[in-house]
Design a protein around this motif. Structure first.
Motif, PDB file in Angstrom:
ATOM      1  N   ILE A  91      88.982  36.091  34.822  1.00 38.46           N
ATOM      2  CA  ILE A  91      88.196  35.204  35.665  1.00 38.46           C
ATOM      3  C   ILE A  91      89.142  34.412  36.560  1.00 38.46           C
ATOM      4  O   ILE A  91      89.943  33.614  36.081  1.00 38.46           O
ATOM      5  N   ALA A  92      89.035  34.633  37.862  1.00 40.49           N
ATOM      6  CA  ALA A  92      89.958  34.045  38.839  1.00 40.49           C
ATOM      7  C   ALA A  92      89.297  32.884  39.578  1.00 40.49           C
ATOM      8  O   ALA A  92      89.293  32.832  40.804  1.00 40.49           O
ATOM      9  N   THR A  93      88.729  31.949  38.802  1.00 39.02           N
ATOM     10  CA  THR A  93      88.124  30.761  39.390  1.00 39.02           C
ATOM     11  C   THR A  93      88.643  29.532  38.650  1.00 39.02           C
ATOM     12  O   THR A  93      89.110  29.634  37.522  1.00 39.02           O
ATOM     13  N   GLN A  94      88.549  28.366  39.287  1.00 38.17           N
ATOM     14  CA  GLN A  94      89.000  27.141  38.636  1.00 38.17           C
ATOM     15  C   GLN A  94      88.035  26.713  37.534  1.00 38.17           C
ATOM     16  O   GLN A  94      88.451  26.317  36.462  1.00 38.17           O
ATOM     17  N   ILE A  99      81.361  30.785  33.194  1.00 40.03           N
ATOM     18  CA  ILE A  99      81.450  32.215  33.501  1.00 40.03           C
ATOM     19  C   ILE A  99      81.923  32.982  32.273  1.00 40.03           C
ATOM     20  O   ILE A  99      81.330  33.997  31.905  1.00 40.03           O
ATOM     21  N   VAL A 100      82.978  32.491  31.630  1.00 41.68           N
ATOM     22  CA  VAL A 100      83.487  33.158  30.426  1.00 41.68           C
ATOM     23  C   VAL A 100      82.392  33.205  29.360  1.00 41.68           C
ATOM     24  O   VAL A 100      82.156  34.246  28.741  1.00 41.68           O
ATOM     25  N   CYS A 105      78.933  36.242  26.009  1.00 42.39           N
ATOM     26  CA  CYS A 105      77.663  36.226  25.262  1.00 42.39           C
ATOM     27  C   CYS A 105      76.602  37.166  25.819  1.00 42.39           C
ATOM     28  O   CYS A 105      75.749  37.630  25.065  1.00 42.39           O
ATOM     29  N   ASN A 106      76.630  37.438  27.114  1.00 46.70           N
ATOM     30  CA  ASN A 106      75.530  38.198  27.724  1.00 46.70           C
ATOM     31  C   ASN A 106      75.944  39.497  28.412  1.00 46.70           C
ATOM     32  O   ASN A 106      75.257  40.494  28.285  1.00 46.70           O
ATOM     33  N   VAL A 107      77.035  39.472  29.150  1.00 52.73           N
ATOM     34  CA  VAL A 107      77.389  40.631  29.962  1.00 52.73           C
ATOM     35  C   VAL A 107      78.179  41.669  29.172  1.00 52.73           C
ATOM     36  O   VAL A 107      77.845  42.854  29.171  1.00 52.73           O
ATOM     37  N   VAL A 115      87.281  39.095  27.864  1.00 49.16           N
ATOM     38  CA  VAL A 115      87.169  38.230  29.043  1.00 49.16           C
ATOM     39  C   VAL A 115      88.109  37.045  28.867  1.00 49.16           C
ATOM     40  O   VAL A 115      88.070  36.362  27.843  1.00 49.16           O
ATOM     41  N   LYS A 116      88.964  36.824  29.861  1.00 51.44           N
ATOM     42  CA  LYS A 116      89.929  35.733  29.807  1.00 51.44           C
ATOM     43  C   LYS A 116      90.062  35.114  31.194  1.00 51.44           C
ATOM     44  O   LYS A 116      89.861  35.782  32.197  1.00 51.44           O
ATOM     45  N   PRO A 117      90.449  33.841  31.242  1.00 50.53           N
ATOM     46  CA  PRO A 117      90.734  33.240  32.555  1.00 50.53           C
ATOM     47  C   PRO A 117      92.080  33.742  33.086  1.00 50.53           C
ATOM     48  O   PRO A 117      92.998  33.996  32.303  1.00 50.53           O
ATOM     49  N   LEU A 118      92.173  33.905  34.375  1.00 52.41           N
ATOM     50  CA  LEU A 118      93.451  34.258  34.987  1.00 52.41           C
ATOM     51  C   LEU A 118      94.397  33.070  34.910  1.00 52.41           C
ATOM     52  O   LEU A 118      95.568  33.215  34.604  1.00 52.41           O
ATOM     53  N   VAL A 119      93.867  31.879  35.165  1.00 55.96           N
ATOM     54  CA  VAL A 119      94.649  30.643  35.090  1.00 55.96           C
ATOM     55  C   VAL A 119      94.082  29.832  33.933  1.00 55.96           C
ATOM     56  O   VAL A 119      92.954  29.361  33.982  1.00 55.96           O
ATOM     57  N   LYS A 120      94.875  29.705  32.897  1.00 56.60           N
ATOM     58  CA  LYS A 120      94.427  29.014  31.697  1.00 56.60           C
ATOM     59  C   LYS A 120      94.676  27.510  31.817  1.00 56.60           C
ATOM     60  O   LYS A 120      95.770  27.079  32.167  1.00 56.60           O
TER      61      LYS A 120
END
Length: 133
Positions: A91-94, A99-100, A105-107, A115-120
């Motif tokens: 996930i490349a959003t702030q 979203i995660v 849970c759904n997608v 699923v992981k954030p690009l920027v943690k």
């Protein structure tokens, strides 16, 4: 805006995070989710070639755009994202918490995709962000 992202990423020690991520995801297929200004800044200032990125997805992409190229990556419409069986979605959003959560849970709940954030963001910072809402 670029200076804001530069400061933001420096504050989060993104360079070190990114090096670890590259090692962890070596040989794994990756879809990037989020084609906004943060991602554009990262693409312009960091070498993403070590990641095996098979495409980029965003809610702004339509099914008619599938397969077209956006910032050097194949467009994957959100409606078809699970069809690609990627090992990871980054996930490349702030603001990635919602979203995660939705993705886990759904997608991608019936898939092996992680699923992981690009920027943690550090946990304490995340908690402050959640409690300030």
């Amino acid at each position: 805006m670029a200076n804001d992202f530069k400061s933001y990423l420096e504050e989060l020690n993104f360079k070190k995070q990114f090096e670890k991520l590259n090692k962890k995801l070596k040989g794994k297929t990756v879809i990037l989710y989020g084609a906004g200004s943060l991602f554009q800044y990262i693409k312009e200032n960091y070498d993403l070639t070590k990641l095996n990125i098979i495409g980029i997805s965003d809610k702004k992409f339509s099914e008619e755009q599938e397969g077209e190229i956006y910032l050097d990556y194949k467009i994957i419409p959100f409606s078809n994202i699970t069809n690609y069986n990627a090992d990871y979605v980054l996930i490349a959003t702030q603001n990635y918490i919602g979203i995660v959560e939705n993705f886990v849970c759904n997608v991608f709940d019936k898939t092996k995709t992680k699923v992981k954030p690009l920027v943690k963001i550090p946990l304490l910072t995340l908690l402050r962000e959640i409690w300030s809402r």
